[in-house]
Design an enzyme around this catalytic site. Sequence first.
Site, short mmCIF file in Angstrom:
data_model
loop_
_atom_site.label_atom_id
_atom_site.label_comp_id
_atom_site.label_asym_id
_atom_site.label_seq_id
_atom_site.Cartn_x
_atom_site.Cartn_y
_atom_site.Cartn_z
N HIS A 184 18.82 -30.91 -44.69
CA HIS A 184 19.15 -31.02 -46.11
C HIS A 184 20.42 -30.25 -46.43
O HIS A 184 21.26 -30.68 -47.22
CB HIS A 184 17.97 -30.49 -46.93
CG HIS A 184 18.03 -30.94 -48.33
ND1 HIS A 184 17.70 -32.22 -48.72
CD2 HIS A 184 18.46 -30.31 -49.45
CE1 HIS A 184 17.90 -32.34 -50.01
NE2 HIS A 184 18.35 -31.20 -50.48
N CYS A 481 28.21 -47.34 -43.08
CA CYS A 481 28.02 -46.77 -44.42
C CYS A 481 26.88 -45.76 -44.47
O CYS A 481 26.47 -45.35 -45.54
CB CYS A 481 27.81 -47.87 -45.45
SG CYS A 481 26.34 -48.84 -45.18
C1 PEP Z 1 21.53 -46.46 -44.39
O1 PEP Z 1 20.35 -46.73 -44.20
O2 PEP Z 1 22.26 -45.91 -43.54
C2 PEP Z 1 22.16 -46.76 -45.68
C3 PEP Z 1 23.45 -46.59 -45.85
O3 PEP Z 1 21.34 -47.16 -46.69
P1 PEP Z 1 20.40 -46.12 -47.48
O4 PEP Z 1 20.74 -44.74 -47.04
O5 PEP Z 1 20.65 -46.36 -48.92
O6 PEP Z 1 19.04 -46.59 -47.04
#
Ligand code: PEP
Length: 551
Positions: A184, A481
């Site tokens: 965290h 991402c």
């Molecule tokens: C992921 O899973 O890496 C992502 C970018 O989506 P989230 O964190 O919103 O699930």
Amino acid sequence: MSTLRGVGIGLGAASGPVARMAEALPAPTKQSSSIGTDAERSRARDAINTVAADLQQRADAVTGTAREVLEAQAMIAEDPTLQEEIDARLDEGTTAEWAVHDAFAGFRATLEAVGGYLGERAADLDDIAQRVLARLRGVAAPGVPDPGHPFVLVARDLAPADTALLNLDRVLALVTTDGGPTSHTAILAREKGIVAVVGAAGAAHLTDGQTVIVDAATGIVDDAPTEDEVASVQERQAARDTTEAEPTAGALADGTPVALLANLGKPGDAADAVARGAEGVGLFRTEFLFLSASQAPTIAQQRESYIELLQAFAGRKVVVRLLDAGADKPLAFLNDAHEGNPALGLRGLRALRASEDILREQLTALAEADAATSADLWVMAPMVTTVEETAYFTGLAREFGVKTAGVMVEVPASALLADRVLAHADFASIGTNDLTQYTMAADRLLGSVAGFQDPWHPAVLRLVREVGSAGERHGKPVGICGEAAADPLLAVVLVGLGATSLSMAPAALADVRRALAMHTRDAARTLADAALGADDAIGAREAARAASHPF
Ligand code: PEP
Ligand code: MG
């Protein structure tokens, strides 16, 4: 000079005096009072009143969530039912310490039994009880320190409740003895752009007021710096702040462009992302707009938000992700069924497909917002698992006039079949948070298995390579991402594995931009090969670091 090593988050450095987060106090044992009930009662009252006044004073000094949390804690401390419970124990002749401890424990158990929101507040009670106990014992209160001046916070690890109360303007750097790069603390540091070194076990001996240098680029904490060293760190930070003020486009040292994009959850965050040099948006999490909604948002509501976002990025790429319901992001209007294992349930595109009217409405709102603005809108579906789902989604999106329709690769199945997935999709965006969770079979929300949730793991990197190679073969973009893109060294590795763009919390952009500029494409591939050759996440990070001259 004496140095302590951990894992650096980002590339910054800072120096300043240490303030330690005090450890939890041991629970008192049940004992009879030697000073009498009245004296114990007045000790208990005095301690509670002082703690409540202190919490209220701290609430008055801050705003937003922190204020709400602190005000609620001040009220709980003086709750009359709790007072009665404490008095009842004091009447039995026990010490104030035991009466407070036992009454709070009873209250906690009641809240936990109620469950839901009240159940989640149970941890707040522990914090108040600890403060009152500390007051009774005349020792420092556990939790986030407030020395009254800027400081380097040294802690075992930070819990979410601690970070809500952290005055970030005062924190020069974070150092933890436990916790790794996905803890965290690390996530908070990346999001807020705070200098941090995590997992530096040797930091346990640092004492309050001692000056240290925290260098995230090397992962080193210097616990006896000279004045010259402190001055040179301050100069380095000043130079860094100047380059950050005029961000350039992301590129490798040989000029290969790697678009650096922002992860956003609401249009209001766009201005900050643009100021930090985001070349566009790589992940707009639309579900964040509607997390507390009990009904599906209307087309008009959605259109308004999307127009606001697209206008902020006129002429630039904006990748919008359709509503991603499930597990860590519950949306009752898409799936309110009780599922034994929601991470493996009706979520992401599966849930949208089961409520196709909501999916169609979202595509309508996006098409209307696109027509009214001049950004380059790309649309992607979350949690796509199969080739058939890819064909279904991209076909439907194109019916609504979406020009660039892609999928998030977050499940090993779609990573392994990326060549076939990309035969249908215009692009792929790898969500490394979920891809790591599913590859390592470790719930991303569960602290007890957090050690497995590390995107550096070579099994995760192999899957990224599958997608990167498929993208190269099809000539289609592959973005990243998840949190992984915000780790400067891992960002270079991901580009070496074939990623063509990286999207992250805007505060992480500057460090990733610098890391890319230090490596050519060949160097990035060398780092990627080094990491892939390791047995585990720690080994992969070490191997990449050893192969990278600047790190
Ligand atoms: C992921 O899973 O890496 C992502 C970018 O989506 P989230 O964190 O919103 O699930
Ligand atoms: Mg995800």
